[in-house]
Design an enzyme around this catalytic site. Structure first.
Site, mmCIF file in Angstrom:
data_model
loop_
_atom_site.group_PDB
_atom_site.id
_atom_site.type_symbol
_atom_site.label_atom_id
_atom_site.label_comp_id
_atom_site.label_asym_id
_atom_site.label_seq_id
_atom_site.Cartn_x
_atom_site.Cartn_y
_atom_site.Cartn_z
ATOM 1 N N TRP A 154 0.811 -1.219 0.000
ATOM 2 C CA TRP A 154 0.000 0.000 0.000
ATOM 3 C C TRP A 154 0.843 1.267 0.000
ATOM 4 O O TRP A 154 0.364 2.330 -0.367
ATOM 5 C CB TRP A 154 -0.937 0.021 1.216
ATOM 6 C CG TRP A 154 -0.204 -0.099 2.522
ATOM 7 C CD1 TRP A 154 0.010 -1.244 3.236
ATOM 8 C CD2 TRP A 154 0.435 0.949 3.244
ATOM 9 N NE1 TRP A 154 0.747 -0.976 4.364
ATOM 10 C CE2 TRP A 154 1.018 0.368 4.392
ATOM 11 C CE3 TRP A 154 0.561 2.316 3.053
ATOM 12 C CZ2 TRP A 154 1.729 1.116 5.336
ATOM 13 C CZ3 TRP A 154 1.276 3.059 3.980
ATOM 14 C CH2 TRP A 154 1.836 2.455 5.120
ATOM 15 N N ASN A 155 2.094 1.199 0.432
ATOM 16 C CA ASN A 155 2.896 2.420 0.522
ATOM 17 C C ASN A 155 3.691 2.615 -0.766
ATOM 18 O O ASN A 155 4.228 1.671 -1.325
ATOM 19 C CB ASN A 155 3.837 2.366 1.735
ATOM 20 C CG ASN A 155 4.939 1.354 1.552
ATOM 21 O OD1 ASN A 155 4.682 0.214 1.203
ATOM 22 N ND2 ASN A 155 6.175 1.753 1.793
ATOM 23 N N LYS A 178 -1.407 -7.228 -8.614
ATOM 24 C CA LYS A 178 -2.187 -7.346 -7.381
ATOM 25 C C LYS A 178 -1.875 -6.183 -6.460
ATOM 26 O O LYS A 178 -0.732 -5.996 -6.022
ATOM 27 C CB LYS A 178 -1.895 -8.649 -6.641
ATOM 28 C CG LYS A 178 -2.782 -8.791 -5.389
ATOM 29 C CD LYS A 178 -2.241 -9.774 -4.381
ATOM 30 C CE LYS A 178 -3.124 -9.750 -3.121
ATOM 31 N NZ LYS A 178 -2.993 -8.487 -2.346
ATOM 32 N N GLY A 231 7.232 -6.169 -0.475
ATOM 33 C CA GLY A 231 6.498 -6.381 0.772
ATOM 34 C C GLY A 231 7.437 -6.758 1.893
ATOM 35 O O GLY A 231 8.630 -6.444 1.853
ATOM 36 N N GLY A 232 6.919 -7.464 2.879
ATOM 37 C CA GLY A 232 7.707 -7.850 4.039
ATOM 38 C C GLY A 232 8.385 -9.191 3.866
ATOM 39 O O GLY A 232 7.954 -10.033 3.075
ATOM 40 N N GLU A 253 11.673 -7.196 -3.349
ATOM 41 C CA GLU A 253 12.115 -5.927 -2.752
ATOM 42 C C GLU A 253 11.412 -5.838 -1.406
ATOM 43 O O GLU A 253 10.210 -5.632 -1.339
ATOM 44 C CB GLU A 253 11.748 -4.755 -3.671
ATOM 45 C CG GLU A 253 12.481 -3.469 -3.330
ATOM 46 C CD GLU A 253 11.714 -2.596 -2.355
ATOM 47 O OE1 GLU A 253 12.078 -2.606 -1.152
ATOM 48 O OE2 GLU A 253 10.768 -1.933 -2.777
ATOM 49 N N LEU A 254 12.188 -6.023 -0.328
ATOM 50 C CA LEU A 254 11.595 -6.237 0.987
ATOM 51 C C LEU A 254 11.872 -5.068 1.925
ATOM 52 O O LEU A 254 12.184 -3.968 1.498
ATOM 53 C CB LEU A 254 12.117 -7.559 1.557
ATOM 54 C CG LEU A 254 12.008 -8.756 0.596
ATOM 55 C CD1 LEU A 254 12.556 -10.021 1.233
ATOM 56 C CD2 LEU A 254 10.571 -8.959 0.136
ATOM 57 N N CYS A 287 10.153 1.718 3.100
ATOM 58 C CA CYS A 287 11.035 0.553 3.239
ATOM 59 C C CYS A 287 12.488 0.971 3.392
ATOM 60 O O CYS A 287 13.297 0.208 3.926
ATOM 61 C CB CYS A 287 10.860 -0.377 2.050
ATOM 62 S SG CYS A 287 11.084 0.418 0.442
ATOM 63 N N GLU A 384 11.550 -3.363 12.390
ATOM 64 C CA GLU A 384 10.998 -2.417 11.420
ATOM 65 C C GLU A 384 9.595 -2.036 11.883
ATOM 66 O O GLU A 384 8.688 -2.861 11.908
ATOM 67 C CB GLU A 384 10.945 -3.029 10.021
ATOM 68 C CG GLU A 384 10.514 -2.031 8.962
ATOM 69 C CD GLU A 384 10.472 -2.610 7.563
ATOM 70 O OE1 GLU A 384 10.637 -1.833 6.601
ATOM 71 O OE2 GLU A 384 10.258 -3.827 7.430
#
Length: 492
Positions: A154-155, A178, A231-232, A253-254, A287, A384
């Site tokens: 979402w960010n 998605k 995401g995470g 990309e975490l 992130c 985090e």
């Protein structure tokens, strides 16, 4: 609820509800109230989107479109993004709580990402190989990798979508995008621009939904050739496991706990601004947030004084107002997580220099917070939190600073503040992170690769390399011999 705006899924060129009629309500983080509803995809909807993406790869309208023509479609999309930046920014702010000043400006800049990849579309070339067999003409070509599952959080979703969708479409792939079910409105609205730009139906579908009904069926589907995930780390582990079902090429990309090193020769005002940008910018919901501030002991106190002075002028409030610096967090769960982490840090001996509590107002607001740590094991230096929390720890030597910077399983961003050019080169070379900013922070460009090391993921987005990651190399051998093929039992 019936009076709220409603967003549908975009599948195979059609606007549709989910096949199981599931609808979710999105809350405005600034008020805590529902403001819109959106359709959710089921496994059947995922199948339909992927089937369309697979079909269009064999459709002459997309398959045989020249690389230059694909670039022109991307240029058109870029113009539409720029024209609709204010509208998309307002939707993103209302849905996620991020500042309108940032979402609208970032969306406007995202248009340049699509222009960058539009320009690269007809620059993807093969090679004639100087083969060691004189009667052979051998060359390589790069072909689209296939159907791409692009998954964004979402960010910074417009930015993170552009870094995936831009190179994928330029390479000739088809994409099932998605959006996060936490705040999907801007992505579902963005699908209208894809439609207006003129991409053939099925080239891009935009869906959203929960893990069980949407994300898992998408990432493990046998017709997915490439997964691009942001995401995470915990979710990424599931994505990697799912990709074992289809052997899809995967990039991740975490998250991160990025260090910002401030040496004793730094410009203190510049360093303070860098730390504030890295921690309070985007309300800390980034992130690459520089949440591990490592400061030379001799300047720690004067630097804290400057940060306190600058932070006192920060305006916390409605993210739609132009004068707001820090808005709400996207979810109430983030606020609770930060409270719990700060409580642990206090128990470890950390000192809260300012902030440290939710704001006394409706919505998911957390006051900007500065934690002075006494140990690298302090919880705020390790977890985090995705909120406006800055943690500072003193160091004495350059070697100690480097060791502290690398004492994390993450490796996405990093920052260095120093006036010593030799030190900047020396230290940046030794920091294990995919990005290193020197005397600045949180700068991006479509020209510059973006990605991490270790548990911050693998693969790169943006830059020339990115488009190649959405292609496969084919090697073609053509015999130029005048005589027919000889002994079939001997390898040439």
């Amino acid at each position: 609820m019936g009076n709220l705006p409603h967003f549908q899924l975009f599948i195979d060129g059609e606007w549709t509800e989910g096949s199981d009629s599931q609808v979710m309500t999105s809350e405005n983080p600034a008020t805590g109230q529902g403001w819109a509803t959106f359709a959710c995809a089921s496994a059947g909807d995922v199948d339909r989107a992927i089937a369309a993406a697979r079909r269009v790869l064999d459709d002459p309208e997309w398959r045989d479109m020249t690389q230059t023509a694909r670039g022109k479609l991307l240029y058109r999309l870029a113009d539409l993004v720029a024209e609709n930046a204010a509208r998309l920014g307002e939707l993103e702010t209302t849905d996620s709580g991020k500042l309108l000043a940032e979402t609208s400006a970032q969306t406007g800049y995202v248009a340049d990402y699509y222009r960058y990849f539009a320009g690269l579309a007809d620059k993807v070339e093969g090679t004639v190989l100087p083969i060691d067999k004189p009667d052979m003409h051998v060359f390589t070509t790069r072909e689209p990798i296939g159907v791409v599952a692009a998954i964004v959080p979402w960010n910074a979703q417009m930015f993170l979508t552009a870094t995936k969708l831009g190179p994928a479409l330029a390479a000739g792939c088809s994409v099932v995008l998605k959006a996060s079910e936490i705040a999907p409105a801007p992505m579902l609205e963005f699908a209208r621009l894809i439609e207006q730009a003129g991409f053939p139906p099925g080239v891009v579908s935009v869906i959203t939904g929960d893990a069980e009904n949407c994300a898992i069926p998408l990432t493990r589907h046998p017709d997915i050739d490439r997964i691009a995930f942001t995401g995470g780390p915990e979710t990424a582990r599931h994505v990697v496991r799912n990709s074992a079902e289809n052997f899809a090429v995967t990039s991740l990309e975490l998250g991160g706990k990025s260090p910002i090193l401030v040496f004793d020769d730094s410009d203190l005002d510049g360093a303070a601004n860098g730390l504030i940008a890295g921690n309070f910018g985007a309300s800390g919901q980034s992130c690459v947030a520089g949440t591990r501030g490592l400061v030379h002991r001799t300047i720690l106190e004067p630097l804290i004084e400057r940060i306190e002075q600058k932070a006192s002028a920060i305006r916390l409030g409605d993210p739609l107002h132009s004068g707001t610096h820090v808005g709400p967090l996207c979810t109430a769960a983030q606020v609770r997580k930060i409270e719990a982490t700060l409580a642990t840090a206090r128990g470890q001996g950390a000192v809260i220099r300012f902030g440290g509590a939710p704001a006394d107002r409706p919505g998911n607001y957390m006051t900007p917070t500065l934690v002075q740590c006494t140990s690298p094991e302090t919880e705020t230096l390790k977890v985090e939190m995705f909120g406006p929390v800055m943690s500072l720890l003193a160091f004495d030597t350059e070697e100690e600073a480097i060791a502290l910077a690398n004492s994390t399983p993450y490796g996405l961003g990093s920052g260095i503040f120093t006036q010593n050019l030799a030190r900047a080169h020396r230290v940046s070379k030794r920091i294990r992170a995919g990005i290193c900013w020197v005397n600045t922070y949180r700068a991006i460009s479509p020209i510059a690769p973006f990605g991490g090391f270790n548990q911050s993921g693998y693969g790169r987005e943006a830059g020339v390399e990115a488009i190649l990651d959405y292609t496969r190399t084919k090697t073609t051998w053509i015999s130029t011999a005048q005589e027919p093929m000889a002994n079939p039992f001997v390898m040439r």
